[in-house]
Design a protein around this motif. Sequence first.
Motif, PDB file in Angstrom:
ATOM      1  N   GLU A 346      32.781  43.635  35.045  1.00  0.00           N
ATOM      2  CA  GLU A 346      31.960  43.156  36.166  1.00  0.00           C
ATOM      3  C   GLU A 346      32.570  41.895  36.791  1.00  0.00           C
ATOM      4  OE1 GLU A 346      27.524  43.484  36.488  1.00  0.00           O
ATOM      5  OE2 GLU A 346      27.650  41.338  36.048  1.00  0.00           O
ATOM      6  N   ALA A 347      33.077  41.008  35.938  1.00  0.00           N
ATOM      7  CA  ALA A 347      33.691  39.780  36.468  1.00  0.00           C
ATOM      8  C   ALA A 347      34.882  40.132  37.353  1.00  0.00           C
ATOM      9  CB  ALA A 347      34.133  38.878  35.319  1.00  0.00           C
ATOM     10  N   ALA A 348      35.735  41.034  36.848  1.00  0.00           N
ATOM     11  CA  ALA A 348      36.921  41.414  37.624  1.00  0.00           C
ATOM     12  C   ALA A 348      36.501  42.058  38.940  1.00  0.00           C
ATOM     13  CB  ALA A 348      37.786  42.367  36.804  1.00  0.00           C
ATOM     14  N   ASP A 349      35.530  42.936  38.862  1.00  0.00           N
ATOM     15  CA  ASP A 349      35.069  43.654  40.052  1.00  0.00           C
ATOM     16  C   ASP A 349      34.496  42.681  41.082  1.00  0.00           C
ATOM     17  OD1 ASP A 349      34.219  45.557  41.820  1.00  0.00           O
ATOM     18  OD2 ASP A 349      32.542  46.264  40.605  1.00  0.00           O
ATOM     19  N   GLN A 350      33.623  41.798  40.612  1.00  0.00           N
ATOM     20  CA  GLN A 350      32.985  40.864  41.558  1.00  0.00           C
ATOM     21  C   GLN A 350      34.025  39.959  42.218  1.00  0.00           C
ATOM     22  OE1 GLN A 350      29.858  38.814  39.409  1.00  0.00           O
ATOM     23  NE2 GLN A 350      28.438  40.533  39.609  1.00  0.00           N
ATOM     24  N   GLU A 351      35.002  39.523  41.430  1.00  0.00           N
ATOM     25  CA  GLU A 351      35.987  38.606  41.997  1.00  0.00           C
ATOM     26  C   GLU A 351      36.931  39.331  42.945  1.00  0.00           C
ATOM     27  OE1 GLU A 351      35.463  35.679  42.000  1.00  0.00           O
ATOM     28  OE2 GLU A 351      37.332  34.635  42.476  1.00  0.00           O
ATOM     29  N   MET A 352      37.271  40.576  42.604  1.00  0.00           N
ATOM     30  CA  MET A 352      38.149  41.341  43.501  1.00  0.00           C
ATOM     31  C   MET A 352      37.447  41.611  44.825  1.00  0.00           C
ATOM     32  SD  MET A 352      40.200  43.931  41.002  1.00  0.00           S
ATOM     33  CE  MET A 352      41.574  44.158  42.104  1.00  0.00           C
ATOM     34  N   GLU A 353      36.155  41.832  44.736  1.00  0.00           N
ATOM     35  CA  GLU A 353      35.390  42.076  45.955  1.00  0.00           C
ATOM     36  C   GLU A 353      35.320  40.809  46.809  1.00  0.00           C
ATOM     37  OE1 GLU A 353      32.344  44.738  45.437  1.00  0.00           O
ATOM     38  OE2 GLU A 353      31.350  44.281  47.322  1.00  0.00           O
ATOM     39  N   ARG A 354      35.157  39.672  46.136  1.00  0.00           N
ATOM     40  CA  ARG A 354      34.979  38.402  46.839  1.00  0.00           C
ATOM     41  C   ARG A 354      36.293  37.864  47.404  1.00  0.00           C
ATOM     42  NH1 ARG A 354      34.829  32.837  46.271  1.00  0.00           N
ATOM     43  NH2 ARG A 354      36.406  33.003  44.651  1.00  0.00           N
ATOM     44  N   ASP A 355      37.381  38.081  46.645  1.00  0.00           N
ATOM     45  CA  ASP A 355      38.636  37.414  47.002  1.00  0.00           C
ATOM     46  C   ASP A 355      39.778  38.432  47.025  1.00  0.00           C
ATOM     47  OD1 ASP A 355      40.901  35.922  47.239  1.00  0.00           O
ATOM     48  OD2 ASP A 355      40.525  34.632  45.509  1.00  0.00           O
ATOM     49  N   PRO A 356      40.253  38.788  48.223  1.00  0.00           N
ATOM     50  CA  PRO A 356      41.306  39.816  48.310  1.00  0.00           C
ATOM     51  C   PRO A 356      42.644  39.374  47.719  1.00  0.00           C
ATOM     52  CG  PRO A 356      40.716  38.959  50.492  1.00  0.00           C
ATOM     53  CD  PRO A 356      39.780  38.320  49.517  1.00  0.00           C
ATOM     54  N   SER A 357      42.779  38.100  47.378  1.00  0.00           N
ATOM     55  CA  SER A 357      44.043  37.683  46.757  1.00  0.00           C
ATOM     56  C   SER A 357      44.057  37.981  45.252  1.00  0.00           C
ATOM     57  CB  SER A 357      44.298  36.191  47.005  1.00  0.00           C
ATOM     58  OG  SER A 357      43.340  35.418  46.328  1.00  0.00           O
ATOM     59  N   THR A 358      42.934  38.488  44.738  1.00  0.00           N
ATOM     60  CA  THR A 358      42.852  38.792  43.307  1.00  0.00           C
ATOM     61  C   THR A 358      43.413  40.181  43.034  1.00  0.00           C
ATOM     62  OG1 THR A 358      40.823  37.524  43.275  1.00  0.00           O
ATOM     63  CG2 THR A 358      41.250  38.882  41.360  1.00  0.00           C
ATOM     64  N   ARG A 386      46.364  46.728  44.428  1.00  0.00           N
ATOM     65  CA  ARG A 386      45.666  45.625  43.748  1.00  0.00           C
ATOM     66  C   ARG A 386      45.406  45.914  42.276  1.00  0.00           C
ATOM     67  NH1 ARG A 386      40.563  43.652  46.958  1.00  0.00           N
ATOM     68  NH2 ARG A 386      40.782  41.911  45.505  1.00  0.00           N
ATOM     69  N   VAL A 387      45.527  47.172  41.897  1.00  0.00           N
ATOM     70  CA  VAL A 387      45.287  47.545  40.496  1.00  0.00           C
ATOM     71  C   VAL A 387      46.382  48.516  40.090  1.00  0.00           C
ATOM     72  CG1 VAL A 387      43.655  48.558  38.868  1.00  0.00           C
ATOM     73  CG2 VAL A 387      42.794  47.359  40.893  1.00  0.00           C
ATOM     74  N   PHE A 388      47.272  48.097  39.217  1.00  0.00           N
ATOM     75  CA  PHE A 388      48.352  49.029  38.865  1.00  0.00           C
ATOM     76  C   PHE A 388      48.839  48.844  37.437  1.00  0.00           C
ATOM     77  CE2 PHE A 388      51.713  45.864  39.396  1.00  0.00           C
ATOM     78  CZ  PHE A 388      51.209  45.014  40.365  1.00  0.00           C
ATOM     79  N   GLY A 389      49.284  49.968  36.892  1.00  0.00           N
ATOM     80  CA  GLY A 389      49.957  49.943  35.598  1.00  0.00           C
ATOM     81  C   GLY A 389      51.385  49.480  35.814  1.00  0.00           C
ATOM     82  N   THR A 390      51.978  48.959  34.768  1.00  0.00           N
ATOM     83  CA  THR A 390      53.320  48.393  34.925  1.00  0.00           C
ATOM     84  C   THR A 390      54.303  49.077  33.985  1.00  0.00           C
ATOM     85  OG1 THR A 390      53.016  46.764  33.179  1.00  0.00           O
ATOM     86  CG2 THR A 390      52.338  46.118  35.395  1.00  0.00           C
ATOM     87  N   ILE A 496      40.003  33.098  36.668  1.00  0.00           N
ATOM     88  CA  ILE A 496      40.659  33.624  37.879  1.00  0.00           C
ATOM     89  C   ILE A 496      40.643  32.569  38.983  1.00  0.00           C
ATOM     90  CG2 ILE A 496      40.612  35.398  39.676  1.00  0.00           C
ATOM     91  CD1 ILE A 496      39.269  37.281  37.615  1.00  0.00           C
ATOM     92  N   ARG A 497      39.556  31.809  39.053  1.00  0.00           N
ATOM     93  CA  ARG A 497      39.453  30.796  40.127  1.00  0.00           C
ATOM     94  C   ARG A 497      40.202  29.518  39.791  1.00  0.00           C
ATOM     95  NH1 ARG A 497      33.039  31.889  41.071  1.00  0.00           N
ATOM     96  NH2 ARG A 497      33.348  34.025  41.784  1.00  0.00           N
TER      97      ARG A 497
END
Length: 681
Positions: A346-358, A386-390, A496-497
């Motif tokens: 949820e934290a990752a999701d909320q922050e990705m939604e809020r901040d496109p640099s995440t 924005r979300v990828f395997g490496t 993250i912030r």
Amino acid sequence: MYDQSDYEKFYRSLYRIRRVEEEIAKVYPTDKIKSPVHLSIGQEAVSVGIAEALRADDIVFGTYRSHAMYLAKGGNLKEMIAELYGKVTGCAKGKGGSMHLIDNNAGVMGTSAVVGTTIPNAVGYAYALKYQRKDSIVVSVFGDGATDEGVFYESLNFAALKRLPIIFVCENNFYAIHTHQRIRQAVTNIYERAASYGIPSERIEDNDLFRIYERVSDIVTGMRSGTPGPFLLECMTYRWKEHVGPGEDYHLGFRDRQEAEPWVKNDAVQLLAAKVEPDRRSLIEAEVESEIEEAFKFAEDSLFPDAPELLADVFQEKDQSKQQDANASPSRKLDRTLSYVEAIREAADQEMERDPSTIVFGLDVDDPKAIQGTTKGLLEKYGPERVFGTPLSEDAMTGAAIGMALAGLRPTHIHIRMDFLMLAMNQMVNVAAKSHYMYGGRVHVPMVVRSMIGKSWGQGAQHSQGLYSFFAHVPGLKVVAPTTPYDAKGCLLAAIRDNNPVMYVEQRILHFQKGLVPESDYTVEPGKARITASGDDITLVGISFMQLECQRAQRYLEDVGIQAEVIDPIWLSPLDIDTIAKSVEKTGRLCVVDNSWITCGISAEIVAAVAEKLQGVREFAVQRMGFAPVTCPPTPALENLFYPNARTIASTAYDLVKGGKNGWLPDERSDLQDIQFKGPF
Ligand SMILES: Cc1ncc(C[n+]2csc(CCOP(=O)(O)OP(=O)(O)O)c2C)c(N)n1
């Protein structure tokens, strides 16, 4: 094709670099220059050829031998000389020296003393530029020695995989210090290796400034107009001076002057000088001389940094605008139960939604299991950019994360085991931790590294290590090990912030914990511990998973009338010693239980810091507990003995309270048993 003004422009740059370095060599013996210097005399054409083909907003990353590239790309000369002099007016306020030049106004994004290290940083920067839809190009400059390093190949692979706008330039001067390339490499055609990654490449044999300029211009134009990168260019050149310092090294016998002669005869500075009209040449030279004189005078006249500068720039303070966002959370209603995994997600999701640099990446981030579910659904929602395997390239991908952070992204890099971070130590310790400080506060590295510690069901030697103390040891890194779902979410949002690199440590069994987690946006900020149970008899500090065991131990102790105060430090760096010391001042007893080994670990740090704080105030009894001082065995027969548990912690605490060895061990209570992890992994 070239006119006088081109010749003059190139000559000014080339002559200026040569003369600056000659002056450095002259001044060096006076000891006014306060750092080692790796001169590029003889190699300048490579830097000038590249830089002249670039725009101001293109980016270069270099090595410790980067005076030439720094100047060619437009780096501030006065600030460079002042940096060499160790003055506060230097490009890094005297905190970088010659090996760590930076001028982000001119697109010089960093240079490193550790061979090969900036290559993945450049790759990450290129990733960010592509993601940001900018048409700038990154150039990564390195020596032939760097191509001995594994990170070079990892970087080529990732850059090719993502078709990044980057030119790899190998400045091949044949030597790594005193060792010739043919002694180090079975095949010496570095440029040909690029083909294995599908990367076009070529070699320029003769140190010809114009050829280098033309090729880089073509490549850059191609990339800007849609030809995908990367490209690898090998530029053969020759270092006239010794590896480090102002002198020569022919007398050492590893090379002879004869080898150098053709290169010296073909000196790019002389060749170009002959093309510039004599009057104009004299004028340019006079202007350059006076600029250099001024720069050295500026350095001489500048002050050394004041003492407070020593402690400045370890961390970058929070961006106020982000802080306001974080604090703007309307409420923190505790009316929902989430698992630790769900809280992270949820934290990752909320922050990705809020901040496109995440952005989020790491091995298996995008696979069906999605890192135990912590990244589930993110790929579908935010897409593969924005979300990828490496690739399995911990070293290069950590370097790439740093490069992305330098370019303004907020990457989270995930490792399914903390043990794998050993392959990323160079980037974490030498680059992520140090960039803000060694570049005098001019850049910052907002990145999160999530990693998991395994326990039980055969995790064994290399899936079980809690290595956070390594990182907490290093200035410039923050370390957090949340134990509850509430803290898992709040700490991840804070991490993250944060404008600094944060190691976010998860113990695998904690993933199964459930707890109340507000849906709203909130942060659990660095440097504040939490008292999880109050008591007057003993202070138990439990790190990571051992926090749960301490809470269970507290219940066992309660049964025998001992009231333990339990503290969860949450953040291991910065560490909230005040809360722990205050508790110990009250209880007079401290037991620190680590989810790792004791020797030189965070438990030693906590005990020492509390002792310093309470010196002359309160004497206290102390005990540390942690992993047995062996490699973790997978067989349960031994593994059970390897870890402290609630009962052994209670027993130790009992002895501290009662004094001496009492041999008391509570009978096991079924309601205080550990979660039985059945695996696999
Ligand atoms: C990882 C690492 N290993 C060893 C060294 C010691 N060292 C410093 S410079 C150097 C030679 C590197 O040669 P090359 O990459 O060809 O660059 P050049 O000095 O020729 O510009 C070495 C081995 C280092 N700085 N970093």
